[in-house]
Design a protein around this motif. Structure first.
Motif, PDB file in Angstrom:
ATOM      1  N   ASN A 264      -3.886  -1.112  -2.223  1.00  0.00           N
ATOM      2  CA  ASN A 264      -4.405   0.264  -2.399  1.00  0.00           C
ATOM      3  C   ASN A 264      -5.988   0.053  -2.858  1.00  0.00           C
ATOM      4  O   ASN A 264      -6.435   1.116  -3.786  1.00  0.00           O
ATOM      5  CB  ASN A 264      -3.704   0.900  -3.439  1.00  0.00           C
ATOM      6  CG  ASN A 264      -2.162   1.185  -3.123  1.00  0.00           C
ATOM      7  OD1 ASN A 264      -2.012   1.834  -1.957  1.00  0.00           O
ATOM      8  ND2 ASN A 264      -1.170   0.891  -3.726  1.00  0.00           N
TER       9      ASN A 264
ATOM     10  N   ARG B  11       6.930   2.684   2.454  1.00  0.00           N
ATOM     11  CA  ARG B  11       8.185   3.285   2.769  1.00  0.00           C
ATOM     12  C   ARG B  11       8.719   2.864   4.347  1.00  0.00           C
ATOM     13  O   ARG B  11       9.649   3.133   4.738  1.00  0.00           O
ATOM     14  CB  ARG B  11       8.164   4.673   2.814  1.00  0.00           C
ATOM     15  CG  ARG B  11       8.156   5.448   1.342  1.00  0.00           C
ATOM     16  CD  ARG B  11       7.902   6.871   1.189  1.00  0.00           C
ATOM     17  NE  ARG B  11       7.670   6.958  -0.376  1.00  0.00           N
ATOM     18  CZ  ARG B  11       6.773   6.974  -1.161  1.00  0.00           C
ATOM     19  NH1 ARG B  11       5.530   6.609  -0.505  1.00  0.00           N
ATOM     20  NH2 ARG B  11       6.540   7.383  -2.374  1.00  0.00           N
ATOM     21  N   THR B  12       7.729   2.556   4.897  1.00  0.00           N
ATOM     22  CA  THR B  12       8.023   2.254   6.443  1.00  0.00           C
ATOM     23  C   THR B  12       8.202   0.707   6.677  1.00  0.00           C
ATOM     24  O   THR B  12       8.873   0.133   7.686  1.00  0.00           O
ATOM     25  CB  THR B  12       6.468   2.889   7.356  1.00  0.00           C
ATOM     26  OG1 THR B  12       5.476   2.094   7.043  1.00  0.00           O
ATOM     27  CG2 THR B  12       6.743   4.154   7.469  1.00  0.00           C
TER      28      THR B  12
ATOM     29  N   ASP C 245       2.290   5.848  -6.404  1.00  0.00           N
ATOM     30  CA  ASP C 245       3.096   6.170  -5.230  1.00  0.00           C
ATOM     31  C   ASP C 245       3.729   5.007  -4.642  1.00  0.00           C
ATOM     32  O   ASP C 245       4.885   5.201  -4.244  1.00  0.00           O
ATOM     33  CB  ASP C 245       2.008   7.057  -4.193  1.00  0.00           C
ATOM     34  CG  ASP C 245       2.784   7.504  -3.203  1.00  0.00           C
ATOM     35  OD1 ASP C 245       3.860   8.117  -3.228  1.00  0.00           O
ATOM     36  OD2 ASP C 245       2.128   7.801  -1.971  1.00  0.00           O
ATOM     37  N   GLU C 246       3.031   4.061  -4.692  1.00  0.00           N
ATOM     38  CA  GLU C 246       3.392   2.888  -4.086  1.00  0.00           C
ATOM     39  C   GLU C 246       4.797   2.308  -4.979  1.00  0.00           C
ATOM     40  O   GLU C 246       6.020   2.104  -4.416  1.00  0.00           O
ATOM     41  CB  GLU C 246       2.444   1.804  -4.000  1.00  0.00           C
ATOM     42  CG  GLU C 246       3.285   0.228  -3.532  1.00  0.00           C
ATOM     43  CD  GLU C 246       2.440  -0.749  -2.768  1.00  0.00           C
ATOM     44  OE1 GLU C 246       1.336  -0.503  -2.738  1.00  0.00           O
ATOM     45  OE2 GLU C 246       3.014  -1.744  -2.436  1.00  0.00           O
TER      46      GLU C 246
ATOM     47  N   GLY D  99       0.941  -1.173  -0.087  1.00  0.00           N
ATOM     48  CA  GLY D  99       0.103  -0.045  -0.082  1.00  0.00           C
ATOM     49  C   GLY D  99       0.898   1.066  -0.049  1.00  0.00           C
ATOM     50  O   GLY D  99       2.220   1.131   0.372  1.00  0.00           O
ATOM     51  N   ALA D 100       0.490   2.479  -0.497  1.00  0.00           N
ATOM     52  CA  ALA D 100       1.204   3.482  -0.846  1.00  0.00           C
ATOM     53  C   ALA D 100       1.814   4.002   0.591  1.00  0.00           C
ATOM     54  O   ALA D 100       2.614   4.611   0.597  1.00  0.00           O
ATOM     55  CB  ALA D 100       0.364   4.589  -1.614  1.00  0.00           C
ATOM     56  N   ARG D 101       0.694   3.832   1.572  1.00  0.00           N
ATOM     57  CA  ARG D 101       1.076   4.566   2.699  1.00  0.00           C
ATOM     58  C   ARG D 101       2.184   3.846   3.649  1.00  0.00           C
ATOM     59  O   ARG D 101       2.717   4.341   4.615  1.00  0.00           O
ATOM     60  CB  ARG D 101      -0.321   4.750   3.910  1.00  0.00           C
ATOM     61  CG  ARG D 101      -0.902   6.220   3.336  1.00  0.00           C
ATOM     62  CD  ARG D 101      -2.354   6.152   4.080  1.00  0.00           C
ATOM     63  NE  ARG D 101      -3.194   5.398   3.141  1.00  0.00           N
ATOM     64  CZ  ARG D 101      -3.485   5.615   1.951  1.00  0.00           C
ATOM     65  NH1 ARG D 101      -3.417   6.785   1.572  1.00  0.00           N
ATOM     66  NH2 ARG D 101      -4.590   4.749   1.213  1.00  0.00           N
ATOM     67  N   GLN D 102       2.325   2.650   3.262  1.00  0.00           N
ATOM     68  CA  GLN D 102       3.156   1.937   4.155  1.00  0.00           C
ATOM     69  C   GLN D 102       4.424   1.097   3.604  1.00  0.00           C
ATOM     70  O   GLN D 102       5.339   0.720   4.225  1.00  0.00           O
ATOM     71  CB  GLN D 102       2.403   0.666   5.101  1.00  0.00           C
ATOM     72  CG  GLN D 102       1.214   1.002   5.736  1.00  0.00           C
ATOM     73  CD  GLN D 102       0.583  -0.191   6.702  1.00  0.00           C
ATOM     74  OE1 GLN D 102       1.072  -0.609   7.510  1.00  0.00           O
ATOM     75  NE2 GLN D 102      -0.473  -0.631   6.236  1.00  0.00           N
TER      76      GLN D 102
ATOM     77  N   ASP E 183      -2.375   6.310  -6.082  1.00  0.00           N
ATOM     78  CA  ASP E 183      -1.758   5.510  -5.128  1.00  0.00           C
ATOM     79  C   ASP E 183      -0.781   4.593  -5.774  1.00  0.00           C
ATOM     80  O   ASP E 183       0.137   3.943  -5.031  1.00  0.00           O
ATOM     81  CB  ASP E 183      -2.890   4.833  -4.270  1.00  0.00           C
ATOM     82  CG  ASP E 183      -3.628   5.921  -3.442  1.00  0.00           C
ATOM     83  OD1 ASP E 183      -3.227   7.092  -3.380  1.00  0.00           O
ATOM     84  OD2 ASP E 183      -4.955   5.619  -3.068  1.00  0.00           O
TER      85      ASP E 183
ATOM     86  N   GLY F  54       7.561   4.696  -3.951  1.00  0.00           N
ATOM     87  CA  GLY F  54       8.101   4.140  -2.663  1.00  0.00           C
ATOM     88  C   GLY F  54       9.128   2.938  -2.887  1.00  0.00           C
ATOM     89  O   GLY F  54      10.187   2.836  -2.154  1.00  0.00           O
TER      90      GLY F  54
END
Ligand code: PEP
Ligand code: CO
Length: 471
Positions: free
Chosen positions: A375, A348-349, A393-394, A343-346, A390, A397
């Motif tokens: 996503n 990078r972490t 973005d993923e 997912g785009a939000r995770q 998204d 990342g």
């Protein structure tokens, strides 16, 4: 497709008789039955299932061991940073969708994306279709509720029907046979297209014909095809007309979900004694079935095909090391492909920890980004969809994480169709949420349409070139 036996290897064409417990297929593979198997249909008539798998076990293999080994070699090049993997196709193939027109449209899209990547990123592209076998789906819920009526969930055409009726939703083993035959015809057409002249690079313009006029991505592609034409003309003028440009090496893949089906198509390679799952060249284990001690991992461990595992944002480094140790104990490059879908939000972490853990351990793998499955969300209209931004973005990342770690961003795994569906929002030929109802045709997850797929290929080519510093 490549010559079936380029490595000179043949499978034992005589299948084994049914084993002591009534199932057919290669008996050495039976160990998966000792492990918990998630996401298996509740077949109402076990005797009927046994009869079907016995029949499948007598049918010819769909792919050959030599082809699978060749793909392992290609994926080893991906793991070494010398090639890029493009894997894509439907989320769920359907029997009704196994038509010449639909298969050709998907192939066209895949070929166009491959050309954009090869030319734009100057890297050899390994091509694997999510095609010719992607007929079964894992589900987050075993049942589906509509207007107070609860029925078994649709698990793909290989299991039950898409219609929301009690009759259609009963799992029917006869569908496994139909899945085999649809896989065979799809693969046959792909082999014909890719070796029979259609995939000749001189046809790069022709693949674009039916959609160039009204699509920015199509017009951009048209310009690139023009450059390729000039390059080919230049080569011809110099007296070079390499055979490699006339055919394409394409491999098949699907999620190894229905273990009775996969087991029934396992055959022993008579030369090496190794067992191959001949339902496809490449098989992957999904995010929902990748428990290290589960039946799917045990099955994948036991076959000699190149295999993949999907990794979601909940994956821990310890889990990943356990999976890598089980699935690739000899650390053979090309054997294991890790398909991350964070997912785009995770991305990078979570991804850095996984990449570092594996790098520290020294296992060579192909890292591939599935920017689709992390996503997905529900639009106000109720349609399951994905934002194209998204997805990009993923991907960005994924490239950033691998650049920081010094590892190779090895490829992409996407869901697309060759048709102009309206299932994902965004793209240069923009689809907005209100458009989703127009052509929402997927049997499962929302797919990129042809134009969005090309947009994505251009972006990935640019990112790859920039990351590799060869711009
Ligand atoms: C899929 O690839 O369609 C799928 C179900 O993916 P995942 O296992 O990553 O959820
Ligand atoms: Co999907």
């Amino acid at each position: 497709m490549t010559a079936a036996t380029s490595s000179g290897r043949w499978l034992d064409l005589a299948p084994e008789p049914a084993g002591p417990r009534g199932f057919a297929g290669t008996s050495e593979l039976a160990s998966w039955r000792e492990h918990p198997a998630a996401q298996q249909p509740e077949w109402p008539d076990p005797a009927r299932l046994a009869a079907v798998t016995a029949e499948l076990a007598q049918l010819p293999p769909l792919v050959f061991s030599g082809e699978c080994d060749q793909l392992t070699d290609r994926l080893a090049a991906v793991a070494r940073g010398e090639a890029f993997l493009l894997q894509g196709g439907d989320c769920a193939e359907t029997f009704a969708g196994s038509t010449a027109a639909a298969i050709r449209a998907k192939l066209q899209t895949l070929l166009q994306m491959a050309v954009v990547l090869t030319y734009g990123a100057s890297v050899p592209v390994v091509k694997i279709g999510r095609m010719a076998g992607q007929f079964a789906k894992p589900r987050s819920r075993a049942t589906e509720l509509r207007d107070g009526v609860e029925l078994p969930a649709y698990r793909g055409d290989a299991v039950n029907g898409f219609d929301f009726s009690a009759q259609a939703r009963v799992p029917d083993p006869a569908r496994l046979l139909r899945a085999y035959h649809c896989s065979a015809v799809t693969l046959n057409l792909c082999r014909a297209f890719t070796t029979g002249g259609y995939a000749d690079l001189h046809q790069a313009h022709a693949w674009n014909q039916d959609f160039v006029a009204d699509s920015p991505a199509g017009q951009r592609y048209e310009r690139l095809a023009g450059e390729i034409d000039r390059a080919l003309g230049f080569m011809r003028a110099c007296g070079a007309d390499p055979r490699e440009l006339r055919t394409v090496e394409l491999y098949s893949s699907h999620e190894a979900l229905l273990l009775d089906y996969e087991h029934a198509l396992a055959r022993t390679d008579s030369r090496t004694g190794r067992i191959y799952d001949t339902s496809a060249h490449f098989l992957w284990v999904g995010e929902r079935t990748r428990a290290p001690d589960g039946a799917h991992v045990e099955f994948a461990r036991s076959i000699a095909n190149p295999i993949g595992v999907k990794l979601g944002p909940g994956t821990t480094p310890a889990e990943l090391l356990a999976l890598a140790g089980t699935l690739n104990p000899d650390r053979q490059p090309g054997r294991l492909t890790l398909i991350t879908r964070m997912g785009a939000r995770q991305v990078r972490t979570v991804l850095p920890g996984l990449v570092q853990a594996l790098a520290a351990e020294g296992t060579p793998v192909a890292w591939v980004c599935d920017p689709m499955h992390g996503n997905t969300f529900e639009a106000p209209s109720g349609h399951k969809t994905r934002r194209f931004d998204d997805v990009l973005d993923e991907l960005h990342g994924f490239f950033e994480v691998h650049r920081a770690a010094g590892t190779h961003p090895g490829g992409i795994h996407i869901e697309f169709t060759g048709d102009n569906v309206t299932e994902c929002v965004g793209g240069s030929h923009e689809i907005v949420a209100d458009d989703l109802h127009q052509r929402y045709e997927t049997a499962c997850d929302p797919r990129l349409n042809r134009s969005q797929s090309l947009d994505l290929a251009f972006t990935v080519a640019e990112s790859y070139r920039t990351e590799r510093g060869s711009a």
